[in-house]
Scaffold this active site. Sequence first.
Site, PDB file in Angstrom:
ATOM      1  N   ASP A  55      46.431  46.517 132.421  1.00 54.08           N
ATOM      2  CA  ASP A  55      47.309  45.742 131.533  1.00 54.08           C
ATOM      3  C   ASP A  55      47.361  46.373 130.141  1.00 54.08           C
ATOM      4  OD1 ASP A  55      46.164  44.249 133.665  1.00 54.08           O
ATOM      5  OD2 ASP A  55      46.667  42.363 132.695  1.00 54.08           O
ATOM      6  N   HIS A  85      49.910  44.799 127.915  1.00 53.63           N
ATOM      7  CA  HIS A  85      50.286  43.532 127.258  1.00 53.63           C
ATOM      8  C   HIS A  85      50.861  43.677 125.849  1.00 53.63           C
ATOM      9  CE1 HIS A  85      49.567  40.283 129.990  1.00 53.63           C
ATOM     10  NE2 HIS A  85      48.348  40.698 130.306  1.00 53.63           N
ATOM     11  N   ASP A 121      51.674  44.108 134.031  1.00 50.53           N
ATOM     12  CA  ASP A 121      51.444  43.394 132.774  1.00 50.53           C
ATOM     13  C   ASP A 121      51.653  44.318 131.580  1.00 50.53           C
ATOM     14  OD1 ASP A 121      50.998  41.170 134.317  1.00 50.53           O
ATOM     15  OD2 ASP A 121      49.098  40.622 133.379  1.00 50.53           O
ATOM     16  N   ASP A 163      54.276  40.676 127.206  1.00 51.49           N
ATOM     17  CA  ASP A 163      53.699  39.357 126.882  1.00 51.49           C
ATOM     18  C   ASP A 163      52.395  39.504 126.097  1.00 51.49           C
ATOM     19  OD1 ASP A 163      55.662  37.675 127.904  1.00 51.49           O
ATOM     20  OD2 ASP A 163      54.699  37.442 129.855  1.00 51.49           O
ATOM     21  N   ARG A 164      52.069  38.412 125.404  1.00 54.63           N
ATOM     22  CA  ARG A 164      50.868  38.312 124.564  1.00 54.63           C
ATOM     23  C   ARG A 164      50.991  39.172 123.308  1.00 54.63           C
ATOM     24  NH1 ARG A 164      47.548  33.915 125.566  1.00 54.63           N
ATOM     25  NH2 ARG A 164      47.171  33.678 127.782  1.00 54.63           N
ATOM     26  N   ASN A 206      51.780  40.018 137.271  1.00 52.94           N
ATOM     27  CA  ASN A 206      52.229  38.624 137.266  1.00 52.94           C
ATOM     28  C   ASN A 206      53.029  38.279 136.016  1.00 52.94           C
ATOM     29  OD1 ASN A 206      49.497  38.855 136.033  1.00 52.94           O
ATOM     30  ND2 ASN A 206      49.771  36.692 135.600  1.00 52.94           N
ATOM     31  N   HIS A 207      52.904  39.089 134.958  1.00 58.45           N
ATOM     32  CA  HIS A 207      53.674  38.830 133.735  1.00 58.45           C
ATOM     33  C   HIS A 207      55.050  39.484 133.740  1.00 58.45           C
ATOM     34  CE1 HIS A 207      51.246  36.430 130.892  1.00 58.45           C
ATOM     35  NE2 HIS A 207      50.261  36.800 131.694  1.00 58.45           N
ATOM     36  N   HIS A 245      48.066  45.039 141.162  1.00 59.95           N
ATOM     37  CA  HIS A 245      47.763  44.348 139.904  1.00 59.95           C
ATOM     38  C   HIS A 245      46.656  43.309 140.056  1.00 59.95           C
ATOM     39  CE1 HIS A 245      48.207  42.758 135.923  1.00 59.95           C
ATOM     40  NE2 HIS A 245      48.279  41.537 136.434  1.00 59.95           N
ATOM     41  N   ARG A 275      42.369  30.611 138.249  1.00 59.70           N
ATOM     42  CA  ARG A 275      43.627  30.566 137.489  1.00 59.70           C
ATOM     43  C   ARG A 275      44.545  29.438 137.940  1.00 59.70           C
ATOM     44  NH1 ARG A 275      44.476  35.788 135.123  1.00 59.70           N
ATOM     45  NH2 ARG A 275      43.007  37.306 135.946  1.00 59.70           N
ATOM     46  N   HIS A 333      44.489  42.933 135.728  1.00 60.51           N
ATOM     47  CA  HIS A 333      44.679  41.477 135.716  1.00 60.51           C
ATOM     48  C   HIS A 333      43.620  40.684 134.951  1.00 60.51           C
ATOM     49  CE1 HIS A 333      46.585  37.873 137.233  1.00 60.51           C
ATOM     50  NE2 HIS A 333      45.714  37.603 138.178  1.00 60.51           N
TER      51      HIS A 333
END
Length: 484
Positions: free
Chosen positions: A228, A230, A257, A260-261, A289-290, A338, A386, A413
């Site tokens: 990730d 991010h 990923d 995001d964030r 997943n993002h 991922h 999660r 992840h």
Amino acid sequence: METKNENSDVLHAEEFKNQANEAFKGHKYSNAIDLYTKAIELNSNNAVYWANRAFAHTKLEEYGSAILDASKAIEIDSRYSKGYYRRGAAYLAMGKFKDALKDFQQVKRFSPNDPDATRKLRECEKAVMKLKFEEAISVPVAERRSIAESIDFHTIEVEPQYSGARIEGEEVSLDFVKTMMEDFKNQKTLHKRYAYQIVLQTRQILLALPSLIDISVPNGKHITVCGDVHGQFYDLLNIFELNGLPSEENPYLFNGDFVDRGSFSVEIILTLFAFKCMCPSSIYLARGNHESKSMNKIYGFEGEVRSKLSEKFVDLFAEVFCYLPLAHVINGKVFVVHGGLFSVDGVKLSDIRAIDRFCEPPEEGLMCELLWSDPQPLPGRGPSKRGVGLSFGGDVTKRFLQDNNLELLVRSHEVKDEGYEVEHDGKLITVFSAPNYCDQMGNKGAFIRFEAPDMKPNIVTFSAVPHPDVKPMAYANNFLRMFN
């Protein structure tokens, strides 16, 4: 009447809770969870301990565990507003706005004069109303038209005063990518014409790919796997500084990923996509997943795209993310995905190849589990911390690798203190490439270099570098920002 031992347990539990609170303040959330757990073992009827542990789980994005703990706090004390608050925040983080609304209504009921509770309830009501409106006007999947097919970047004029990076003709060149990255580093924007060209050309490349990609690394050559990133663009630049730019001789696999964030997600995705256009074999991209509408709506990418590009780009990225492959196999030995593995045994690589990935991730099934699952230390399978996917043990990893004649599973992840973690008797490695995640976790980042023919993992760790003063989640859903 309390016995002396019971009284001692209560006192010791309070000590553990106080230590846990200090660990939490220092962003040591895993340590805080362990200490709250010790407090709970000594005094399981204290709702505060459960609610505090729920908050720590939320900080680690373990929303399923947070919901279970907050529910336990509510079970112990049905009027404990913080239990509803913590559970509502976890539901919200999962995009379950209607469930979140119910909990925040309870918070308001028990704390009617709390202005903070009133504000959060109002924001949640707005989110649910917006969701209902979007559901009402949504077009059935079968009737949706490709947004990409309605865009012709050739017709977009570049103003004479534009001084940024330019693509000459149809080919994305290394010089262009370098200039674009330098512009991004200096917080300049790319003209929409060229942004459209990059995304649309990437779409064409991805559209032709299978859901599982076989990568062949010749003897004496290598490939680098990153986890990730991010939206942490300046840390991506540091990876390239440490390990070289992507090229045919120096290929990368970015394991999902991308966005995001972090608040430089547009810069990240355009850079990765530009390298894909420049030389498809220099960079491989897997879906995380993002890379999905539901996550992008909550965690910042959608708002960032709207701010830096346009509304049409929001729909375009959502479409192109659905074309990203789901997994890679390197030299028939290393399986890279991922999230993780599956709720059933016997899944073959051919089953993954056969997944129809051109959609938003479903809430169950192989595609969901590839994107969301996590390893666990115990054998067998367990519920996901999660709240999506599952947890799988070393025996599950071993059987999957044996069934498919593979040697190693690499996944991402999860944030790791050292940027990586080796588990399941050395058969599974987690790699995470966003150091000091969200500007608060204090973790290192890592990447893994594999050299053919032996394909032994060579793990390199690195620390975060400074970035301009734009906070993580700067473009995120207003409501979620309140909880971070």
